[in-house]
Every structure is written in structure tokens, then in C-alpha cells.
Design an enzyme around this catalytic site. Structure first.
Site, PDB file in Angstrom:
ATOM      1  N   THR A 107      37.303  26.749 -21.496  1.00 22.38           N
ATOM      2  CA  THR A 107      37.390  25.927 -22.705  1.00 22.38           C
ATOM      3  C   THR A 107      38.340  26.500 -23.748  1.00 22.38           C
ATOM      4  OG1 THR A 107      35.370  27.020 -23.469  1.00 22.38           O
ATOM      5  CG2 THR A 107      35.123  24.871 -22.444  1.00 22.38           C
ATOM      6  N   HIS A 133      26.690   3.963   4.492  1.00 25.95           N
ATOM      7  CA  HIS A 133      26.111   4.880   3.506  1.00 25.95           C
ATOM      8  C   HIS A 133      26.735   4.658   2.126  1.00 25.95           C
ATOM      9  CE1 HIS A 133      24.255   8.899   2.499  1.00 25.95           C
ATOM     10  NE2 HIS A 133      25.125   8.776   1.514  1.00 25.95           N
ATOM     11  N   GLU A 134      28.068   4.635   2.081  1.00 28.17           N
ATOM     12  CA  GLU A 134      28.739   4.438   0.792  1.00 28.17           C
ATOM     13  C   GLU A 134      28.561   3.013   0.276  1.00 28.17           C
ATOM     14  OE1 GLU A 134      29.711   6.977  -0.745  1.00 28.17           O
ATOM     15  OE2 GLU A 134      29.504   8.315   0.969  1.00 28.17           O
ATOM     16  N   ASP A 158      22.524  13.928  -1.817  1.00 28.82           N
ATOM     17  CA  ASP A 158      21.859  12.915  -2.651  1.00 28.82           C
ATOM     18  C   ASP A 158      20.415  13.317  -2.939  1.00 28.82           C
ATOM     19  OD1 ASP A 158      24.225  11.532  -2.394  1.00 28.82           O
ATOM     20  OD2 ASP A 158      23.503  10.290  -0.741  1.00 28.82           O
TER      21      ASP A 158
END
Length: 671
Positions: free
Chosen positions: A229, A447-448, A523
């Protein structure tokens, strides 16, 4: 010349960490060999003038009257030896006269004396003492060798002694003022942090402005923020703006293998700072030396604690009016010792957060000054598509885009290269060469498609950006969404909808194939982590209430957490597990109900993915609304140049304590 100028000159000189080529030693060795050679030549040349003639040969020369009498014949008597040496000149051949020498016992040989007298030779007696010369010649090579060793290793011995004496000296490197060209113009995206350190610059420029009002400048400033940062950049910009000496040292430079070295280096560092005041001492990664005392895994008193104690005493002992300001940086403030953070030491903590959309645009403009952009490139679009990116990541995006444009032979960087570079920095390069079987591609497509369809149909979800079955990084496919604006909080309904979207891939496999794969591992991991934080940290379970269960930190500190006991009972732990399981089961059932009701749309999206590999959000909307593609993409699509969505790996979907999960993408089956 002032003290800072002398320090600057010292800094510009090589530090001697790497040994230079020792020309002095080479020259000394050459001189030594030359002296030895001259000594040998001199010794050999002195004796090569004479031909050694045996005694019987000498008698023959005497009888043949080859001894030349016009030259004096010398009888050399050496001390300590029973023999003598006759030296003279004889006629070897007509016109060739040769010096000779022969060993005789003239003192005890009357016959020889008679022969010499008969030949008219009266030897001149010469007494020589060669003991000293022989001793000198014998010891000369040894003396030269020792002399060479002395001069050759004197520098090394001196440097070794210097290193031993300077072991406790500070390793702080001084940034010369003529080399520090960084100012606040080079720092973008952290306006609040710049405002807070601006008064430090004003104090260093004009200390009396604050002293006459009784104000006291902070002794120390701690810069806290995620990696990349710009904490170090801010410190260098402060030095550049104030035009003062800038000492830089890493926290790990204090600790060595010898006890007491770290504390000695701390004291020496502050002494250097006082001599160069006003100045800035910057300690990077201070958590390496400033960790909690007593929290070591082994326990007890160690070298790091001695160094920290010395740092605490020095920071509390020197006067702020001397103009020495300590700036430190860390991304682990949770492990720092509380005594280091109290007022009077680090008086001020400045948080350097990830930039917002405006800050990202400013950072991109700073880095784009060094590259050539094509006409019409809107950096605002790039900034909107990179939420969660740090300044270092944005700089890497620009650099990767420049390299990609150069490989393609372009005259400038276009938006397509910026998007591809963004994807490469966050997820890795596309693996189009990865050979997938039709079965694997079909499974990945469904799946997608399950993730994408739920993003479109469920309420409280983010807008879908694109879905692809092209392998990238660890995933065989990805579903990406783009937030309409920077978000710092998430509602409960949004989190529950996100859980359902995460379950969409596994549910689609179960509906279509009647079986499941291990492709939903990421997931499941992400959804479980979010559900557990909803129950334990965010108070989003009606049964468990608004209670925090356990002390949660972003990072594990082994020395502290290894002895931390759980602050709730086993019965409560079972209830927490039940609530987490309930959230996940409800999300799974929601996803199953929606996908079963829209199975034809799911199959249409999957077939379109198998044909075109990548679909954007507009094309998915067309399939949901019309059941087919109205404007299909080309078979092998180029990188999209419309929008720049964020793509984040699953592990970064877990939100920090300060906010909700960051938007990003869901990965397909791991490759």
C-alpha cells in the site's frame, strides 16, 4: 562541510561488504619474486665468471704453461675451512682467456709451492669471511616470503579487526538527499495518510513554528497497512519533502547470532540520528524486533527482547526537540508489544488502507507517466475494475500490460492489454494449451453455468461480468462479478445469496450428471468460512445471538494463540456447528430449487460456454431472457475491452474484521 554532507559522502562510498581485488597484494608478490630472482642471478652471476677446474687439470695447465702470469693469481683463504681456492686466468684456446678456480691444500703441499715458484707464480693471499654472506643469502628468501605475507594479509587482518569492533554498529543506511527524488507528488491514493504526515514535514522545515506555541511533534509514527500500500514510499516522500537525512533500516538488521548486538545497534542508530538531526529514522518491518515480550514459543528472555528493551528505552529517552523522528512500518500491528505503541513512543498510528476507486485511478496515472498509452484509454474504467488492488499490484498491472503490448508490437497500451495484465497479476496466465477431455470441459461448463445463472436470478447479488471455462491459475473455469461501486459492508441477505451462488456449481453437477466431483472444494471452503464468521463474529444467527465466540484475528500469532483457551463450552461449539451447517444447507437447497426450476436455461448457458468458452454478463442475460444468444461472441474471443471486473481467488473472499467479503470470482474445478 556539514555533518549530513559527510554522511552523504560516506553513504555513496561502497560499504565493503564484498572484497575488492587486492592489487596491493599482487604488486607485493611481484616485487618479492623479482628480489628473489635478482638475488639468485646476482649469486649465480658472481660465480659464473670462474670455471671450476679440478686439481689434476690445474697441474696439467701449470705444466703446459697455460697459466697467464701477467694476471695476478690469488689464493683465497676462507675462515673455518681447511681448503684454499686458487683463482687466476689460463689460455684455453688461442685468443680465449678464461678465469678459473681450483681447490688446493697449499699450506700442506710443498710440491705445489715448488711448481708455482718454478712457473714464476707467486699467489697473493686473500682472506675472506663468507659466513655472514651465506647466512644472509640463506635467510633472504624466507625473510622476503614473511614480508610478503605480512603486507598481503595486513589489510585483511585490519578489516577483520574492524569488523569485530564494528559488530555492534548500526546497519542503518543513509539515503543521500541528492538521490532522494521522491516527493508527495509520487504518492497517490492515500490522501488521508499524506495529510497526517504533512505536519511532520512542516516541523522538520520549521521547528520553531510548533515550539513557540508549546506544541510537541510526535516522537514516533507507525504506518500500518496491508502489503503493497506504499508505507515505505510515504516515509521516503516525507524525507524528500523535508529535505533532511533519511536513515533506513530493517527490523531484522538488529538481531544477530551474538547476544547484545541488537541492543548495541539500536543505541548506535540513535546516536547517528542525533548527530544528523533533524533527520528521519525509518524502521521497516518493525514486527521483526518489536513482538510481544514473553510470547515466544520457547518462553524466557531472548535476544529479540533485549533489542526491544533497548529500543523502548531509547525512544523514551531522547528529546523530541532534537529533531529526530522515528517512522516505522508493519502489516502486523497485532503482534507488537503494547509498550511500543503507548503515547511517548509511537504517538501516532497512521493506517494506510487499500485505495478506493479514486485512489486507484490516481495511482494508475502516476505509474502511466513512465509508459505509453494508446489513444482513448480511460483509466477510470481500469480503476473501477480493480477493487481490492494495492498500489504495488496496480504498478505490476501497468508493467505487465507494457510488456504484453511490446510483445504484440503495438505502439501503445490499449484497454485489452490492461485487462489481460489485470487477470494475469491476480490469477495467473491463461492456460489455453492445457488439454482437457470433453468430459472435463462439459463438467466445468455446467459447474460455471450454475454459478452464473444464480448470479443472474437471485436477488441481492452483484452484477455478473463474465464466465469462462478457460483454465487460469488453479481453476479450470471462473465466474466473475463486478460491483457497481466500492463496498465496505454487506447485508445479511447479500451474504446468504453469496452462499447460494457458491453452492451453484456443485448443485448443477448433481442435477445434470447425478454425481459430483471434487471441483467444488474451493467453493465449499469459502462458503464455510463466511458462514462461520456470520455466526461467530457478525451476530447473524438468531439462535446464537449477537455474541462473539472466540477471539478472531486476521493472522495467527503462534506465541500467543498456542496457549489461548477457547472461551465457550462444548455445548456452545456444537450449537455453532449446527448453525453453520444450517446456513450452508439452506443455501444448498435454495440453489437446487432455483436451478431445477430453470434447468433448460442452465443447459443453454453450458452449451454456449462449450461453444464459445467465454461469455460476458450481457450474453448471459440474453440466454436467461430469450433462451438463446442474440449476439454471440466470436469462437475464440479476444480479451474484453469493455469493463474491468475484479477477480479474486477464493481465499480472499473471506472478509477482514473491518468489512464484509470482497467481491471477486468463484473458481471452478482445480487443475
Amino acid at each position: 562541510m556539514s555533518e549530513p554532507d559527510r554522511n552523504s559522502q560516506k553513504e555513496n562510498k561502497p560499504r565493503g561488504n564484498e572484497p575488492n581485488f587486492n592489487w596491493r597484494g599482487v604488486i607485493l608478490i611481484a616485487i618479492a619474486f623479482a628480489l628473489i630472482g635478482l638475488a639468485v642471478l646476482f649469486r649465480g652471476g658472481a660465480y659464473q665468471q670462474f670455471e671450476d677446474v679440478p686439481y689434476y687439470r690445474f697441474l696439467e695447465l701449470l705444466e703446459n704453461k697455460q697459466i697467464i702470469t701477467k694476471y695476478p693469481v690469488k689464493l683465497v683463504i676462507e675462515d673455518g675451512r681447511p681448503t684454499q681456492t686458487l683463482k687466476g686466468i689460463y689460455q684455453k684456446t688461442p685468443g680465449q682467456e678464461v678465469q678459473f678456480r681450483t681447490t688446493v691444500y697449499l699450506t700442506f703441499n710443498a710440491n705445489l709451492q715448488e711448481k708455482l715458484a718454478a712457473a714464476g707464480i707467486q699467489p697473493a693471499i686473500v682472506t675472506e669471511s663468507n659466513l655472514v654472506a651465506q647466512t644472509v643469502v640463506g635467510f633472504l628468501p624466507i625473510a622476503l616470503f614473511l614480508l610478503v605475507l605480512y603486507f598481503l594479509f595486513r589489510q585483511q587482518i585490519r578489516m577483520a579487526g574492524k569488523g569485530a569492533l564494528n559488530f555492534g554498529k548500526s546497519k542503518a543506511r543513509m539515503l543521500a538527499r541528492d538521490k532522494n527524488k521522491i516527493t508527495f507528488r509520487d504518492v497517490a491514493g492515500v490522501e488521508e495518510a499524506k495529510d497526517e504526515v504533512q505536519e511532520l514535514v512542516e516541523f522538520l522545515r520549521d521547528p520553531k513554528k510548533f515550539q513557540k506555541l508549546g506544541g510537541r511533534i510526535p516522537k514516533g509514527v507507525l504506518l500500518v497497512g496491508p502489503p503493497g500500500t506504499g508505507k515505505t514510499l510515504i516515509a521516503r516522500a516525507i524525507a524528500g519533502e523535508a529535505d533532511v537525512p533519511f536513515f533506513s533500516i530493517s527490523g531484522s538488521d538488529f538481531v544477530e547470532m551474538f547476544v547484545g548486538v541488537g541492543a548495541s545497534r539500536v543505541r548506535d542508530m540513535f546516536e547517528q540520528g542525533k548527530k544528523s538531526a533533524p533527520c528521519i529514522i525509518f524502521i521497516d518491518e518493525i514486527d521483526a524486533v518489536g513482538r510481544h515480550r514473553g510470547h515466544g514459543v520457547g518462553g524466557g528472555h531472548d535476544e529479540r527482547e533485549q533489542t526491544l528493551n533497548a529500543l523502548l528505552v531509547e525512544m523514551d529517552g531522547f528529546d523530541t526537540q532534537e529533531g529526530v523522528i522515528i517512522i516505522a512500518a508493519t502489516n502486523r500491528p497485532d503482534v507488537l508489544d503494547p509498550a511500543l505503541l503507548r503515547p511517548g513512543r509511537f504517538d501516532r498510528q497512521i493506517t494506510v488502507n487499500l485505495p478506493d476507486v479514486k485512489g486507484r485511478e490516481e495511482i494508475l496515472r502516476v505509474h502511466c507517466k513512465k509508459v505509453k498509452l494508446a489513444e482513448g484509454v480511460d483509466l477510470a474504467v481500469v480503476a473501477r475494475g480493480t477493487p481490492g488492488y494495492s498500489g504495488a499490484e496496480l504498478a505490476n498491472v501497468i508493467n505487465e500490460a507494457a510488456l504484453l503490448a511490446a510483445r504484440r508490437g503495438l505502439k501503445g497500451i490499449t484497454l485489452a492489454e490492461l485487462e489481460e495484465a489485470r487477470d494475469k497479476v491476480r490469477w495467473g496466465k491463461e492456460r489455453r494449451s492445457m488439454a482437457l477431455s470433453e468430459k472435463e470441459k462439459t463438467n466445468t461448463a455446467y459447474h460455471e453455468a450454475g454459478h452464473a445463472l444464480l448470479l443472474e436470478l437471485l436477488e441481492h447479488t452483484e452484477p455478473l461480468h463474465k464466465v469462462t471455462i478457460i483454465p487460469r491459475g488453479p481453476s479450470l473455469g471462473s465466474t466473475m462479478w463486478l460491483p457497481e461501486e466500492d463496498k465496505y459492508t454487506n447485508r445479511k441477505n447479500e451474504l446468504i445469496a453469496g452462499l447460494a451462488v457458491g453452492m451453484g456449481g456443485r448443485v448443477a453437477e448433481e442435477i445434470i450428471f447425478g454425481d459430483v466431483t471434487n471441483g467444488a472444494r474451493g467453493d465449499i471452503k469459502t462458503a464455510t468460512a463466511i458462514a462461520r464468521r456470520m455466526v461467530c463474529e457478525w451476530g447473524m444467527s438468531e439462535k446464537m445471538g449477537m455474541v462473539e465466540y472466540g477471539e478472531h484475528e486476521d493472522y495467527v500469532f503462534l506465541g500467543r494463540d498456542i496457549s489461548r483457551a477457547r472461551d465457550y463450552s462444548e455445548a456452545t461449539a456444537e450449537q455453532i456447528d449446527g448453525e453453520v451447517r444450517k446456513l450452508l444447507n439452506d443455501a444448498y437447497q435454495t440453489a437446487k430449487n432455483v436451478l431445477l426450476a430453470h434447468r433448460s436455461t442452465l443447459e443453454a448457458i453450458a452449451k454456449a460456454l462449450l461453444e464459445y468458452e467465454t461469455l460476458d454478463g450481457v450474453q448471459i442475460k440474453e440466454i436467461v431472457k430469450h433462451g438463446r444468444l442474440i449476439n454471440p461472441p466470436p469462437s475464440i474471443p479476444p480479451p474484453s475491452s469493455q469493463k474491468m471486473p475484479p477477480e479474486k481467488p477464493p481465499k480472499q473472499v473471506i472478509a477482514p474484521d473491518v468489512g464484509p467479503p470482497l467481491p471477486g470470482a468463484l473458481g471452478g474445478a482445480p487443475a
